[in-house]
Scaffold this active site. Structure first.
Site, short mmCIF file in Angstrom:
data_model
loop_
_atom_site.label_atom_id
_atom_site.label_comp_id
_atom_site.label_asym_id
_atom_site.label_seq_id
_atom_site.Cartn_x
_atom_site.Cartn_y
_atom_site.Cartn_z
N ASN A 7 25.68 7.47 -0.97
CA ASN A 7 26.62 6.68 -0.94
C ASN A 7 26.29 5.86 -2.17
O ASN A 7 25.49 5.03 -2.01
CB ASN A 7 26.70 5.72 0.43
CG ASN A 7 28.00 4.83 0.57
OD1 ASN A 7 28.36 4.56 -0.53
ND2 ASN A 7 27.99 4.07 1.45
N ALA A 9 27.59 3.00 -2.90
CA ALA A 9 27.28 1.36 -2.33
C ALA A 9 26.30 1.05 -1.70
O ALA A 9 25.86 0.05 -1.61
CB ALA A 9 28.59 1.28 -1.63
N CYS A 10 25.21 1.90 -1.48
CA CYS A 10 24.11 1.81 -0.74
C CYS A 10 22.80 1.55 -1.85
O CYS A 10 22.49 2.45 -2.87
CB CYS A 10 23.70 3.07 -0.10
SG CYS A 10 22.00 3.17 0.69
N SER A 11 22.08 0.63 -1.58
CA SER A 11 21.17 -0.04 -2.60
C SER A 11 19.90 0.90 -2.44
O SER A 11 19.25 1.31 -3.46
CB SER A 11 20.73 -1.71 -2.41
OG SER A 11 20.06 -1.63 -1.03
#
Length: 119
Positions: A7, A9-11
């Site tokens: 994803n 957006a996932c760090s």
């Protein structure tokens, strides 16, 4: 070849991709929210991880996805798989599979090292 389910957006996903880049590994990115895994693909990943569906579920995200989670037992296992395929936001990330089949949830340096060394 390594495959990584991410994803963007996932760090943790971004960190895993950066580590793969730093190690000079070739990999394929699968944006699993856009290309959700099938129940068969989830079964395969779970078999390689030695886990059950609820072990890789982001259960805290279920309410915001409008999902009511079933019991964590064999009778409801297939329901978990269907829910995760229909609502991929429930799947923990990143999931990384090396060419030799080694599969990890790459959320920590040790897991990342395992798959990088294998791939």
């Amino acid at each position: 070849m390594i495959e990584i389910w991410v994803n963007p957006a996932c760090s943790k996903c971004r960190t895993a991709v950066s580590e793969l880049d730093a190690a000079g590994k070739e990999y394929v990115v699968r944006r699993y929210l856009e290309q959700p895994p099938t129940t068969a693909e989830l079964e395969d990943v779970l078999a390689r991880l030695g886990l059950e569906p609820w072990d890789i579920a982001r259960t805290a995200d279920a309410p915001k996805l409008g999902v009511t989670l079933p019991a964590r037992d064999a009778d409801h296992r297939h329901t978990w798989l269907e829910l995760m395929s229909d609502h991929p936001g429930l799947i923990q990330r990143p999931i990384i599979t090396a060419s030799d089949g080694t599969t990890v949830i790459g959320r920590d340096p040790d897991s990342l090292a395992t798959v990088i060394d294998a791939g």
